[in-house]
Design an enzyme around this catalytic site. Structure first.
Site, PDB file in Angstrom:
ATOM      1  N   GLU A 199      -7.315  -1.545   1.521  1.00  0.00           N
ATOM      2  CA  GLU A 199      -8.579  -1.278   0.883  1.00  0.00           C
ATOM      3  C   GLU A 199      -8.797  -2.715   0.249  1.00  0.00           C
ATOM      4  O   GLU A 199     -10.575  -3.179   0.693  1.00  0.00           O
ATOM      5  CB  GLU A 199      -8.746  -0.475  -0.228  1.00  0.00           C
ATOM      6  CG  GLU A 199      -8.736  -1.313  -1.470  1.00  0.00           C
ATOM      7  CD  GLU A 199      -6.830  -0.648  -1.904  1.00  0.00           C
ATOM      8  OE1 GLU A 199      -6.649  -0.927  -3.280  1.00  0.00           O
ATOM      9  OE2 GLU A 199      -6.155  -0.923  -0.915  1.00  0.00           O
ATOM     10  N   CYS A 212       0.052   0.227  -1.819  1.00  0.00           N
ATOM     11  CA  CYS A 212       1.177  -0.375  -2.751  1.00  0.00           C
ATOM     12  C   CYS A 212       2.107   0.331  -3.426  1.00  0.00           C
ATOM     13  O   CYS A 212       2.861   0.807  -3.295  1.00  0.00           O
ATOM     14  CB  CYS A 212       0.243  -1.231  -3.812  1.00  0.00           C
ATOM     15  SG  CYS A 212       1.179  -2.751  -4.678  1.00  0.00           S
ATOM     16  N   HIS A 218      -2.970  -3.783   0.068  1.00  0.00           N
ATOM     17  CA  HIS A 218      -3.813  -3.715  -0.179  1.00  0.00           C
ATOM     18  C   HIS A 218      -4.791  -3.416   1.402  1.00  0.00           C
ATOM     19  O   HIS A 218      -5.471  -3.795   0.828  1.00  0.00           O
ATOM     20  CB  HIS A 218      -3.959  -3.729  -2.259  1.00  0.00           C
ATOM     21  CG  HIS A 218      -3.310  -3.393  -3.084  1.00  0.00           C
ATOM     22  ND1 HIS A 218      -4.283  -2.083  -3.782  1.00  0.00           N
ATOM     23  CD2 HIS A 218      -3.001  -3.731  -3.583  1.00  0.00           C
ATOM     24  CE1 HIS A 218      -3.277  -2.014  -4.522  1.00  0.00           C
ATOM     25  NE2 HIS A 218      -2.396  -3.206  -4.600  1.00  0.00           N
TER      26      HIS A 218
END
Length: 247
Positions: free
Chosen positions: A211, A110, A209
């Site tokens: 994650e 990001c 993102h």
């Protein structure tokens, strides 16, 4: 989270993850750490105020997401309604400079993807909605944004598909590409969603993102790819060290 992994630390590659200091910066850190552990790497948290020379002890680097990047980094106009972290901007640019010097594999997430572009002389759209006016002002942690992945890119090989669903939490975006940088993915409105540098062992930035999508195997593949590149870098570094000892 990783203090109890001394044995793994000797065998697994060490990958640093940058973020903001304090509680605000700690929200995404556990998910990065989990994703890296699942990929077979030992995560290390890096925050502003830490010694940037820590990068020299790493095998790869993740530039994480968070606050907007200050306009002074790329010559943009100062906007009063955004939250910035100048100390983090300076720390990450210094970390990327050291990583570049050592040829470390790097993943930008990001804000981190934007920072990768800036580190090579690129620029940003401070507010992508002012440029891409048809883009809905909708942010979501769910993988509801469609992204088209360019063929013959590292990202395409890692994801194994031409189209992928991602989350969207940003309002800034890559504008002019930095030196050696190419677009690896765009969304349906033409906004750059991923960049990479051909010729570098691993230098990839994604606007979403991953994650937050650790439960999706293809997105977790970004961390597995980074960990593989980190292991290769570590082997080469050890080989160079042994060769110098012999001489």
């Amino acid at each position: 989270m990783t203090d109890h992994l001394p044995t793994l630390g000797r065998r697994w590659p060490r990958i640093g993850v940058t973020g903001s200091a304090g509680r605000r910066g700690g929200r995404l850190w556990p998910l990065h750490a989990l994703s890296l552990l699942m990929a077979g790497a030992v995560p290390r948290r890096l925050v502003p105020g830490a010694d940037v020379e820590q990068v020299d002890d790493l095998d790869a680097l993740v530039i994480g997401g968070g606050d907007d990047i200050g306009a002074s980094v790329y010559g943009g106009d100062v906007m009063l309604d955004v939250r910035i972290d100048p100390a983090r901007d300076a720390f990450e640019l210094a970390a990327l400079e050291r990583a570049e010097r050592r040829g470390l594999p790097v993943l930008g997430v990001c804000r981190g993807a934007q920072m990768l572009n800036l580190s090579r002389g690129g620029t940003l759209h401070q507010d992508m909605y002012a440029v891409y006016r048809e883009t809905p002002r909708r942010r979501t942690v769910l993988p509801r944004k469609r992204v088209d992945v360019a063929p013959r890119t590292r990202l395409r090989r890692l994801l194994g598909r031409a189209v992928t669903g991602v989350n969207s939490l940003h309002h800034q975006a890559v504008d002019r590409l930095g030196a050696g940088v190419r677009v690896a993915a765009r969304d349906q409105h033409g906004i750059v969603q991923a960049i990479e540098v051909p010729g570098r062992r691993f230098f990839l930035g994604v606007q979403w993102h991953p994650e937050l999508l650790f439960y999706r195997g293809r997105q977790a593949g970004l961390y597995r790819g980074l960990a593989r590149a980190a292991r290769r870098h570590r082997r080469l570094a050890v080989g160079r060290h042994h060769s110098s000892d012999v001489r």
